[in-house]
Write a protein that holds these residues in place. Structure first.
Motif, PDB file in Angstrom:
ATOM      1  N   UNK A 136      26.470  55.147  10.266  1.00  0.00           N
ATOM      2  CA  UNK A 136      25.209  55.890  10.215  1.00  0.00           C
ATOM      3  C   UNK A 136      24.733  56.043   8.777  1.00  0.00           C
ATOM      4  N   UNK A 137      23.471  56.414   8.641  1.00  0.00           N
ATOM      5  CA  UNK A 137      22.925  56.671   7.312  1.00  0.00           C
ATOM      6  C   UNK A 137      23.174  58.123   6.930  1.00  0.00           C
ATOM      7  N   UNK A 138      23.199  58.367   5.618  1.00  0.00           N
ATOM      8  CA  UNK A 138      23.500  59.680   5.063  1.00  0.00           C
ATOM      9  C   UNK A 138      22.281  60.594   5.148  1.00  0.00           C
ATOM     10  N   UNK A 139      22.510  61.870   5.491  1.00  0.00           N
ATOM     11  CA  UNK A 139      21.422  62.838   5.513  1.00  0.00           C
ATOM     12  C   UNK A 139      21.025  63.256   4.105  1.00  0.00           C
ATOM     13  N   UNK A 140      19.818  63.766   4.003  1.00  0.00           N
ATOM     14  CA  UNK A 140      19.355  64.347   2.758  1.00  0.00           C
ATOM     15  C   UNK A 140      19.065  63.332   1.675  1.00  0.00           C
ATOM     16  N   UNK A 141      18.655  63.823   0.512  1.00  0.00           N
ATOM     17  CA  UNK A 141      18.364  62.927  -0.607  1.00  0.00           C
ATOM     18  C   UNK A 141      19.635  62.292  -1.135  1.00  0.00           C
ATOM     19  N   UNK A 142      19.506  61.079  -1.652  1.00  0.00           N
ATOM     20  CA  UNK A 142      20.672  60.391  -2.211  1.00  0.00           C
ATOM     21  C   UNK A 142      21.098  61.068  -3.504  1.00  0.00           C
ATOM     22  N   UNK A 143      22.357  61.538  -3.570  1.00  0.00           N
ATOM     23  CA  UNK A 143      22.823  62.199  -4.790  1.00  0.00           C
ATOM     24  C   UNK A 143      22.937  61.224  -5.965  1.00  0.00           C
ATOM     25  N   UNK A 144      22.756  61.741  -7.162  1.00  0.00           N
ATOM     26  CA  UNK A 144      22.882  60.943  -8.379  1.00  0.00           C
ATOM     27  C   UNK A 144      24.330  60.529  -8.572  1.00  0.00           C
TER      28      UNK A 144
END
Length: 147
Positions: A136-144
Motif C-alpha cells: 500500500x501507499x503511505x498516508x500523509x505527506x512524505x517525510x523529509x
C-alpha cells in the motif's frame, strides 16, 4: 470530522501503509500471546509448537519500524510477514495431522477437542496484513529524508 474524512480518503486511495503496519504489530502481540498460552496448555508436547512462539512476535518490531520508516515497510515487514504466513500454513497442516492421528480420525469430536483446526490460519492473517501493508501507499505527506 476532518480527521475521519482524511482517514476515509486515505483508505479509498490505498494510503493505509502506516495504519496497517501498526495493526500488524498489535495483532502480532495478541496472537503470539494466545499461541503461547494454547501451546503451553498442551505442554509444548511437540517441539514444532515453539516455532510460532518465536516467529509471530517478529512482526511487532517490524510493524513498529514500518510505521516510522518507509524502507522498513518495504523490507523488514514483508520478510517477517511472509515467515508468519508460511508458519501459519505449516501449523494448519500440523493441526490437521494431529486431529487425524487421534483415535477415530477426523470426527466432529476430534475437531472440537483436538488442536484447533483453523487457529494457525488466524496467525497467517496477521502476516497477510503485513504483506498488504508493504504494497500500500503511505498516508500523509512524505517525510523529509525518508526513502
Amino acid at each position: 470530522m476532518a480527521l475521519i474524512g482524511s482517514a476515509l480518503r486515505d483508505l479509498r486511495t490505498g494510503r493505509f501503509e502506516r495504519t496497517l503496519s501498526a495493526l500488524t504489530a498489535a495483532g502480532a502481540v495478541v496472537t503470539a500471546g494466545e499461541i503461547y498460552l494454547s501451546h503451553d496448555g498442551a505442554s509444548f508436547g511437540n517441539k514444532m509448537m515453539w516455532w510460532p512462539v518465536v516467529v509471530v512476535p517478529t512482526a511487532f518490531p517490524a510493524g513498529v519500524a514500518a510505521v516510522f520508516s518507509r524502507r522498513a515497510a518495504h523490507t523488514v515487514l514483508p520478510l517477517a510477514s511472509a515467515a508468519i504466513v508460511v508458519n501459519g500454513l505449516q501449523g494448519t497442516y500440523l493441526h490437521w495431522r494431529g486431529i487425524s492421528q487421534r483415535p477415530g480420525g477426523i470426527t466432529r469430536y476430534n475437531l472440537e477437542s483436538g488442536p484447533p483446526p483453523f487457529a494457525p490460519l488466524l496467525a497467517s492473517l496477521v502476516g497477510g496484513m503485513g504483506l498488504l501493508a508493504a504494497v500500500l501507499r503511505r498516508e500523509g505527506p512524505r517525510p523529509q529524508g525518508d526513502s
